[in-house]
Design a protein around this motif. Sequence first.
Motif, PDB file in Angstrom:
ATOM      1  N   ASP A   1      -8.033  -2.542  -5.675  1.00 55.03           N
ATOM      2  CA  ASP A   1      -7.439  -4.383  -5.583  1.00 55.03           C
ATOM      3  C   ASP A   1      -6.797  -4.591  -6.888  1.00 55.03           C
ATOM      4  OD1 ASP A   1      -8.132  -6.006  -4.030  1.00 55.03           O
ATOM      5  OD2 ASP A   1      -9.299  -6.702  -5.001  1.00 55.03           O
ATOM      6  N   PHE A   2      -7.675  -4.115  -7.773  1.00 55.10           N
ATOM      7  CA  PHE A   2      -7.068  -4.001  -9.052  1.00 55.10           C
ATOM      8  C   PHE A   2      -5.323  -4.233  -9.717  1.00 55.10           C
ATOM      9  CE2 PHE A   2      -5.733  -2.419 -13.034  1.00 55.10           C
ATOM     10  CZ  PHE A   2      -5.615  -3.501 -13.848  1.00 55.10           C
ATOM     11  N   VAL A   3      -5.338  -2.519  -8.722  1.00 60.11           N
ATOM     12  CA  VAL A   3      -3.905  -1.688  -8.670  1.00 60.11           C
ATOM     13  C   VAL A   3      -3.058  -2.614  -8.695  1.00 60.11           C
ATOM     14  CG1 VAL A   3      -2.593  -0.181  -8.462  1.00 60.11           C
ATOM     15  CG2 VAL A   3      -5.331  -0.002  -9.688  1.00 60.11           C
TER      16      VAL A   3
ATOM     17  N   GLN B   1       1.130  -0.981   0.121  1.00 56.74           N
ATOM     18  CA  GLN B   1       0.521   0.063  -0.414  1.00 56.74           C
ATOM     19  C   GLN B   1       0.634   1.241   0.401  1.00 56.74           C
ATOM     20  OE1 GLN B   1      -3.572   0.249  -0.046  1.00 56.74           O
ATOM     21  NE2 GLN B   1      -4.533  -1.740   0.127  1.00 56.74           N
ATOM     22  N   GLU B   2       2.150   1.328   0.826  1.00 56.70           N
ATOM     23  CA  GLU B   2       2.895   2.176   0.963  1.00 56.70           C
ATOM     24  C   GLU B   2       3.530   3.146  -0.803  1.00 56.70           C
ATOM     25  OE1 GLU B   2       6.737   3.439   3.746  1.00 56.70           O
ATOM     26  OE2 GLU B   2       5.313   1.748   3.842  1.00 56.70           O
ATOM     27  N   LEU B   3       3.842   1.932  -0.904  1.00 54.37           N
ATOM     28  CA  LEU B   3       4.177   2.304  -2.188  1.00 54.37           C
ATOM     29  C   LEU B   3       3.588   2.671  -3.420  1.00 54.37           C
ATOM     30  CD1 LEU B   3       7.024   1.571  -3.406  1.00 54.37           C
ATOM     31  CD2 LEU B   3       6.194  -0.416  -4.458  1.00 54.37           C
ATOM     32  N   LEU B   4       2.684   1.988  -3.542  1.00 50.66           N
ATOM     33  CA  LEU B   4       0.989   2.566  -4.414  1.00 50.66           C
ATOM     34  C   LEU B   4       0.714   4.128  -4.207  1.00 50.66           C
ATOM     35  CD1 LEU B   4      -1.024  -1.032  -4.614  1.00 50.66           C
ATOM     36  CD2 LEU B   4       0.571   0.646  -6.378  1.00 50.66           C
ATOM     37  N   GLN B   5       0.458   3.899  -2.518  1.00 51.22           N
ATOM     38  CA  GLN B   5       0.689   5.756  -1.684  1.00 51.22           C
ATOM     39  C   GLN B   5       1.163   7.194  -2.356  1.00 51.22           C
ATOM     40  OE1 GLN B   5      -1.145   5.220   1.404  1.00 51.22           O
ATOM     41  NE2 GLN B   5      -2.274   3.686   1.447  1.00 51.22           N
ATOM     42  N   THR B   6       2.462   6.053  -2.768  1.00 53.67           N
ATOM     43  CA  THR B   6       4.114   6.615  -3.016  1.00 53.67           C
ATOM     44  C   THR B   6       3.858   7.543  -4.404  1.00 53.67           C
ATOM     45  OG1 THR B   6       5.218   6.076  -1.396  1.00 53.67           O
ATOM     46  CG2 THR B   6       6.116   7.120  -2.803  1.00 53.67           C
ATOM     47  N   ASN B   7       2.790   6.213  -5.335  1.00 54.28           N
ATOM     48  CA  ASN B   7       2.866   6.587  -6.346  1.00 54.28           C
ATOM     49  C   ASN B   7       2.507   6.756  -7.482  1.00 54.28           C
ATOM     50  OD1 ASN B   7       5.579   5.925  -7.822  1.00 54.28           O
ATOM     51  ND2 ASN B   7       4.848   3.146  -6.776  1.00 54.28           N
ATOM     52  N   VAL B   8       0.850   7.272  -6.289  1.00 52.10           N
ATOM     53  CA  VAL B   8      -0.488   6.979  -7.041  1.00 52.10           C
ATOM     54  C   VAL B   8      -1.131   8.148  -5.727  1.00 52.10           C
ATOM     55  CG1 VAL B   8      -1.919   6.395  -7.851  1.00 52.10           C
ATOM     56  CG2 VAL B   8      -1.546   4.985  -8.367  1.00 52.10           C
ATOM     57  N   HIS B   9      -0.833   9.347  -5.930  1.00 53.82           N
ATOM     58  CA  HIS B   9      -1.844   9.941  -4.795  1.00 53.82           C
ATOM     59  C   HIS B   9      -2.559  10.279  -4.262  1.00 53.82           C
ATOM     60  CE1 HIS B   9      -4.349  13.235  -6.820  1.00 53.82           C
ATOM     61  NE2 HIS B   9      -2.908  13.235  -7.831  1.00 53.82           N
ATOM     62  N   ASP B  10      -3.766   9.458  -4.626  1.00 52.89           N
ATOM     63  CA  ASP B  10      -5.094   9.117  -4.259  1.00 52.89           C
ATOM     64  C   ASP B  10      -5.541   8.425  -4.027  1.00 52.89           C
ATOM     65  OD1 ASP B  10      -5.199   9.181  -7.045  1.00 52.89           O
ATOM     66  OD2 ASP B  10      -6.436  10.562  -7.511  1.00 52.89           O
ATOM     67  N   PHE B  11      -4.522   7.225  -4.270  1.00 50.72           N
ATOM     68  CA  PHE B  11      -4.554   6.433  -4.362  1.00 50.72           C
ATOM     69  C   PHE B  11      -5.428   5.390  -3.427  1.00 50.72           C
ATOM     70  CE2 PHE B  11      -4.190   1.531  -2.775  1.00 50.72           C
ATOM     71  CZ  PHE B  11      -4.792   0.930  -4.021  1.00 50.72           C
ATOM     72  N   THR B  12      -5.875   6.023  -2.060  1.00 54.43           N
ATOM     73  CA  THR B  12      -7.088   5.736  -1.140  1.00 54.43           C
ATOM     74  C   THR B  12      -8.575   6.357  -1.903  1.00 54.43           C
ATOM     75  OG1 THR B  12      -6.371   7.375   0.108  1.00 54.43           O
ATOM     76  CG2 THR B  12      -5.334   5.445   1.116  1.00 54.43           C
TER      77      THR B  12
END
Length: 426
Positions: A141-143, A122-133
Amino acid sequence: MRRIHTFSAMVLFVTLFLIFFYSTLHLETTYSHRPEPEDPLKHASLQDHDSDVKTETSKPESLTRPHPDVHNVSVSDGLRQTIPQNQAYWNRLLYLALRNLDKGKNPLRLNSHWSRCREMNQELLQTNVHDFTSYPVLFQDFVQGMNCRSAPELINQPNKCILREGEGTNQTFLLFAIKSTPGNFERRQAVRETWGREGMYQRGLRVRTVFLLGNSPLDDPDLSPLLSFEAKHFGDLLQWDFQDSLLNLTLKMNMFLQWTLKHCPHVSFVFSGDDDVFVNTPALLSYLQSLTASKASQLYVGHVISTANPLRDPNIKYYIPLSFYDGPYPAYAGGGGFLISGVLLQPLYSVSHVIPFFPIDDVYIGMCAKALGVSPEAHEGFQTFDVKEHDRGNLCVHKDLILIHQRSPPQVKRLWKGIHSPFLTC
Ligand SMILES: *[C@@H]1O[C@H](CO)[C@@H](O)[C@H](O)[C@H]1NC(C)=O
Ligand SMILES: *[C@@H]1O[C@H](CO)[C@@H](O)[C@H](O)[C@H]1NC(C)=O
């Protein structure tokens, strides 16, 4: 005396704890140095030093190892012209993969082994996609599972395309690949009894059918005994162990490509479609037979959607967040039903290792085709958005068409009987 006892018990406890602690540490380190299981579908890393996408580190040797399933991948300029290079996550992943490809690196992806592909944290995804949450839960889930490109098989038909006793030729002319879900027994049966019937058609054309299934959610009733009966009885189910859901359809398509290349590599044409459409199989076969050899080898035909853009309303089924994908879609054939040449399957599968998974399966095929320089061709006979209301009961309209979306199992049976009626004069 009592104190000494307590003290020694504590010492013993602390020692045991330390031993346990160090042994888990050891496990951790040995695990991370353990060579990955040898898997033909293992993908190398997206890691790239000049990249703007942060990924977990991986072993450098996996970057150079050639991939057995990927032959001479090259990507047409058309794809780069259609899909802009910008800050959206998917676009960045694509251009990163293209840069790696240009450098001659193995185009494959990090952590793609089925047991480890969801480790992207999750942390990595939030770094890459600012509004991931803020993404819808299923989209998150897909990402997270985008690197999961190969699921374990549950039901296979390894002999589907092998010549059986008394069958003149080995060649499968047309393979129906029908996206279904475990519970859709009735729809599958309607297809088997009508347009998806396997066998030899006009002029010795061999038609075979497979239904593509994922798995039901864990909370759902267990359908596996029924499915294994159905698979034995009809020999036309393929099932893989991933959750059958809308956003997993690209994975399903990829599993089907893998399966076909392995078990049905000489098929002339594939029809990919839904289990709730009506197909006029005789018209479809006549159309395929009318093609010139050069057209037949580049065939990607259906109802073409040529100027679509991502839908940005989060309440819509096909919602795509702007920070995930930014740009128009390449032209694609609607997933309700389209045709593709058998010879395109290997190139499509190979190039799919460069193109990151996209949550909409027909758009994804359009992207991969674009990467190959193949454009979808529009055919009037494919009505994936259905015909005009007042024509829906008109058999003559249906007799001239190839595909109509969407029909219930009884409607499919009625239409099939109708277009074959000797009393039908159009
Ligand atoms: C048909 O295919 C199978 C497996 O691919 C092969 O073993 C067999 O020899 C082929 N038969 C003919 C008649 O080509
Ligand atoms: C796709 O399937 C995997 C494996 O079963 C599952 O973990 C995941 O949640 C599914 N993804 C979506 C978006 O449904």
